[in-house]
Design a protein around this motif. Sequence first.
Motif, PDB file in Angstrom:
ATOM      1  N   GLN A 194      -2.810 -18.107  -1.677  1.00  0.00           N
ATOM      2  CA  GLN A 194      -4.101 -18.299  -2.324  1.00  0.00           C
ATOM      3  C   GLN A 194      -4.622 -17.039  -3.020  1.00  0.00           C
ATOM      4  OE1 GLN A 194      -5.447 -21.395  -2.441  1.00  0.00           O
ATOM      5  NE2 GLN A 194      -3.624 -22.057  -1.314  1.00  0.00           N
ATOM      6  N   ASP A 195      -4.172 -15.854  -2.601  1.00  0.00           N
ATOM      7  CA  ASP A 195      -4.674 -14.625  -3.225  1.00  0.00           C
ATOM      8  C   ASP A 195      -3.709 -14.165  -4.319  1.00  0.00           C
ATOM      9  OD1 ASP A 195      -3.052 -11.979  -1.944  1.00  0.00           O
ATOM     10  OD2 ASP A 195      -2.933 -13.834  -0.794  1.00  0.00           O
ATOM     11  N   GLU A 196      -4.101 -13.116  -5.025  1.00  0.00           N
ATOM     12  CA  GLU A 196      -3.313 -12.620  -6.160  1.00  0.00           C
ATOM     13  C   GLU A 196      -2.479 -11.390  -5.819  1.00  0.00           C
ATOM     14  OE1 GLU A 196      -3.105 -14.219  -8.991  1.00  0.00           O
ATOM     15  OE2 GLU A 196      -4.523 -15.754  -8.317  1.00  0.00           O
ATOM     16  N   GLY A 197      -2.447 -11.012  -4.555  1.00  0.00           N
ATOM     17  CA  GLY A 197      -1.653  -9.856  -4.158  1.00  0.00           C
ATOM     18  C   GLY A 197      -2.304  -8.531  -4.476  1.00  0.00           C
ATOM     19  N   GLU A 198      -3.638  -8.530  -4.611  1.00  0.00           N
ATOM     20  CA  GLU A 198      -4.338  -7.319  -5.029  1.00  0.00           C
ATOM     21  C   GLU A 198      -4.591  -6.336  -3.895  1.00  0.00           C
ATOM     22  OE1 GLU A 198      -7.424 -10.463  -3.948  1.00  0.00           O
ATOM     23  OE2 GLU A 198      -5.502 -10.391  -5.007  1.00  0.00           O
ATOM     24  N   GLY A 256      -0.394   7.628  -2.992  1.00  0.00           N
ATOM     25  CA  GLY A 256      -1.689   8.285  -2.855  1.00  0.00           C
ATOM     26  C   GLY A 256      -2.651   7.418  -2.067  1.00  0.00           C
ATOM     27  N   GLY A 257      -3.663   8.015  -1.554  1.00  0.00           N
ATOM     28  CA  GLY A 257      -4.649   7.278  -0.777  1.00  0.00           C
ATOM     29  C   GLY A 257      -4.649   7.706   0.679  1.00  0.00           C
ATOM     30  N   ASP A 258      -5.705   7.319   1.373  1.00  0.00           N
ATOM     31  CA  ASP A 258      -5.900   7.688   2.767  1.00  0.00           C
ATOM     32  C   ASP A 258      -5.177   6.702   3.677  1.00  0.00           C
ATOM     33  OD1 ASP A 258      -6.763   8.461   5.245  1.00  0.00           O
ATOM     34  OD2 ASP A 258      -8.906   8.175   4.833  1.00  0.00           O
ATOM     35  N   PRO A 259      -4.311   7.169   4.587  1.00  0.00           N
ATOM     36  CA  PRO A 259      -3.633   6.256   5.522  1.00  0.00           C
ATOM     37  C   PRO A 259      -4.605   5.484   6.411  1.00  0.00           C
ATOM     38  CG  PRO A 259      -2.512   8.362   5.467  1.00  0.00           C
ATOM     39  CD  PRO A 259      -3.793   8.531   4.702  1.00  0.00           C
ATOM     40  N   GLN A 260      -5.790   6.067   6.680  1.00  0.00           N
ATOM     41  CA  GLN A 260      -6.840   5.429   7.479  1.00  0.00           C
ATOM     42  C   GLN A 260      -6.429   5.172   8.928  1.00  0.00           C
ATOM     43  OE1 GLN A 260      -8.255   1.935   5.424  1.00  0.00           O
ATOM     44  NE2 GLN A 260      -8.636   3.060   3.525  1.00  0.00           N
ATOM     45  N   ILE A 261      -5.349   5.786   9.365  1.00  0.00           N
ATOM     46  CA  ILE A 261      -4.903   5.680  10.758  1.00  0.00           C
ATOM     47  C   ILE A 261      -4.651   7.095  11.258  1.00  0.00           C
ATOM     48  CG2 ILE A 261      -3.116   4.834  12.328  1.00  0.00           C
ATOM     49  CD1 ILE A 261      -2.601   2.538  10.424  1.00  0.00           C
ATOM     50  N   GLU A 262      -5.319   7.473  12.319  1.00  0.00           N
ATOM     51  CA  GLU A 262      -5.155   8.816  12.854  1.00  0.00           C
ATOM     52  C   GLU A 262      -3.716   9.065  13.303  1.00  0.00           C
ATOM     53  OE1 GLU A 262      -7.079  11.728  16.316  1.00  0.00           O
ATOM     54  OE2 GLU A 262      -7.871   9.698  15.990  1.00  0.00           O
ATOM     55  N   GLY A 263      -3.138  10.160  12.846  1.00  0.00           N
ATOM     56  CA  GLY A 263      -1.767  10.512  13.200  1.00  0.00           C
ATOM     57  C   GLY A 263      -0.734   9.983  12.220  1.00  0.00           C
ATOM     58  N   ALA A 264      -1.153   9.164  11.248  1.00  0.00           N
ATOM     59  CA  ALA A 264      -0.220   8.607  10.270  1.00  0.00           C
ATOM     60  C   ALA A 264      -0.243   9.419   8.986  1.00  0.00           C
ATOM     61  CB  ALA A 264      -0.567   7.159   9.965  1.00  0.00           C
ATOM     62  N   GLU A 265       0.925   9.584   8.399  1.00  0.00           N
ATOM     63  CA  GLU A 265       1.028  10.304   7.132  1.00  0.00           C
ATOM     64  C   GLU A 265       1.241   9.345   5.972  1.00  0.00           C
ATOM     65  OE1 GLU A 265       4.467  13.135   5.675  1.00  0.00           O
ATOM     66  OE2 GLU A 265       3.056  14.265   6.916  1.00  0.00           O
ATOM     67  N   ARG A 266       2.051   8.323   6.202  1.00  0.00           N
ATOM     68  CA  ARG A 266       2.274   7.292   5.173  1.00  0.00           C
ATOM     69  C   ARG A 266       2.143   5.926   5.820  1.00  0.00           C
ATOM     70  NH1 ARG A 266       7.949   5.716   2.026  1.00  0.00           N
ATOM     71  NH2 ARG A 266       7.094   3.942   0.847  1.00  0.00           N
ATOM     72  N   VAL A 267       1.363   5.061   5.186  1.00  0.00           N
ATOM     73  CA  VAL A 267       1.130   3.717   5.701  1.00  0.00           C
ATOM     74  C   VAL A 267       1.314   2.704   4.570  1.00  0.00           C
ATOM     75  CG1 VAL A 267      -0.625   2.140   6.626  1.00  0.00           C
ATOM     76  CG2 VAL A 267      -0.446   4.471   7.511  1.00  0.00           C
ATOM     77  N   VAL A 268       1.944   1.585   4.902  1.00  0.00           N
ATOM     78  CA  VAL A 268       2.001   0.435   3.990  1.00  0.00           C
ATOM     79  C   VAL A 268       1.173  -0.673   4.624  1.00  0.00           C
ATOM     80  CG1 VAL A 268       3.461  -1.309   2.900  1.00  0.00           C
ATOM     81  CG2 VAL A 268       4.287   1.052   3.112  1.00  0.00           C
ATOM     82  N   ARG A 269       0.240  -1.249   3.850  1.00  0.00           N
ATOM     83  CA  ARG A 269      -0.629  -2.288   4.391  1.00  0.00           C
ATOM     84  C   ARG A 269      -0.862  -3.381   3.357  1.00  0.00           C
ATOM     85  NH1 ARG A 269      -4.288   2.025   4.315  1.00  0.00           N
ATOM     86  NH2 ARG A 269      -4.383   1.990   6.586  1.00  0.00           N
ATOM     87  N   ASP A 270      -1.259  -4.541   3.867  1.00  0.00           N
ATOM     88  CA  ASP A 270      -1.603  -5.645   2.976  1.00  0.00           C
ATOM     89  C   ASP A 270      -2.436  -6.650   3.753  1.00  0.00           C
ATOM     90  OD1 ASP A 270      -1.783  -7.158   0.702  1.00  0.00           O
ATOM     91  OD2 ASP A 270       0.373  -7.484   0.450  1.00  0.00           O
ATOM     92  N   ASP A 271      -3.144  -7.493   3.013  1.00  0.00           N
ATOM     93  CA  ASP A 271      -3.957  -8.562   3.580  1.00  0.00           C
ATOM     94  C   ASP A 271      -3.835  -9.729   2.625  1.00  0.00           C
ATOM     95  OD1 ASP A 271      -5.850 -10.274   4.552  1.00  0.00           O
ATOM     96  OD2 ASP A 271      -7.458  -8.805   4.711  1.00  0.00           O
ATOM     97  N   CYS A 272      -3.183 -10.804   3.061  1.00  0.00           N
ATOM     98  CA  CYS A 272      -2.953 -11.928   2.156  1.00  0.00           C
ATOM     99  C   CYS A 272      -3.455 -13.238   2.751  1.00  0.00           C
ATOM    100  CB  CYS A 272      -1.472 -12.039   1.771  1.00  0.00           C
ATOM    101  SG  CYS A 272      -0.284 -11.807   3.110  1.00  0.00           S
ATOM    102  N   HIS A 273      -3.764 -14.185   1.885  1.00  0.00           N
ATOM    103  CA  HIS A 273      -4.412 -15.442   2.261  1.00  0.00           C
ATOM    104  C   HIS A 273      -3.538 -16.608   1.797  1.00  0.00           C
ATOM    105  CE1 HIS A 273      -8.032 -18.383   1.674  1.00  0.00           C
ATOM    106  NE2 HIS A 273      -7.370 -18.619   2.783  1.00  0.00           N
ATOM    107  N   TRP A 274      -3.291 -17.550   2.712  1.00  0.00           N
ATOM    108  CA  TRP A 274      -2.435 -18.693   2.433  1.00  0.00           C
ATOM    109  C   TRP A 274      -3.079 -19.968   2.982  1.00  0.00           C
ATOM    110  CZ3 TRP A 274       2.746 -17.145   0.840  1.00  0.00           C
ATOM    111  CH2 TRP A 274       2.992 -15.778   0.971  1.00  0.00           C
ATOM    112  N   THR A 275      -2.528 -21.105   2.599  1.00  0.00           N
ATOM    113  CA  THR A 275      -2.728 -22.331   3.366  1.00  0.00           C
ATOM    114  C   THR A 275      -1.369 -22.666   3.969  1.00  0.00           C
ATOM    115  OG1 THR A 275      -2.313 -23.738   1.429  1.00  0.00           O
ATOM    116  CG2 THR A 275      -4.617 -23.243   1.971  1.00  0.00           C
TER     117      THR A 275
END
Length: 256
Positions: free
Chosen positions: A97-101, A109-128
């Motif tokens: 349902q989402d566009e993968g944004e 680049g960007g903040d990992p937002q997890i203490e102790g992490a240097e590189r993070v890959v994250r996503d949040d997707c919506h389906w039916t």
Amino acid sequence: MVDEKAPPAKQGLHGWRAAAAVFGCGSLAAFGVFGVLVGVASLFLNFASSEVQAEPDGPSGGPAEQIGEPRSSLGEGQMNVCEDNLNHLSTITTTRQDEGENFVDTAAGGDPQIEGAERVVRDDCHWTITPTSNSSPWDFRFSYEAVIDSVEGEESEEVASLRFEEVRSRVSNDLADVETEGDAGFGETSYSFYGTGDQGQPVYIAVVQANSAVYQIRFDAQSDALVDGVSENEFENEARKIANFLGYGFQFWIPE
């Protein structure tokens, strides 16, 4: 006087010799047939085995890569689970349902937002998702955070374990009412919640750690499923299919 000729000797085998010959030929024939059958069966099994081993790989990162050695490295953007993996998971029927944004790889680049992490890959997707036990679809939200690299002196899996506890501790805030909660039984570390959402809909949320990744599976029953409701077991059955695949996947996708 004409000499009387002795009667001609009878040809062939008689008596016990004949019986032995017949038995021996029959046994040889039986063993011959058995040998042919064994040979055919062996050829079939060898062929089937070679077909399984020769099965071609699926799309990059798809179900065919559930088993294998972990990657030695991960290039920027190479691990996009929503786009590359859930789309190819044949054990569930989903429509995105989402566009993968929401995909982020902090290698760019960007903040990992997890203490102790240097590189993070994250996503949040919506389906039916259309469950096998119910014709009415559910809303399916999937999110993950994978710790690819940790800061010096930290282990990625330990960083992910702390993140798991942080996420688990706040999940109940997303539900209007929690009926049951506890170990989900997915992999080594998991926890699930079953209850109702803000609109009275049945909701199931599972938080799972796999390797150095933490992910959430959330199912919300849609309005046409509210009459009969959706049991925790129904939600859990579909979640298990996803968790079983991702348990193998994150072991492979995240470099050692």
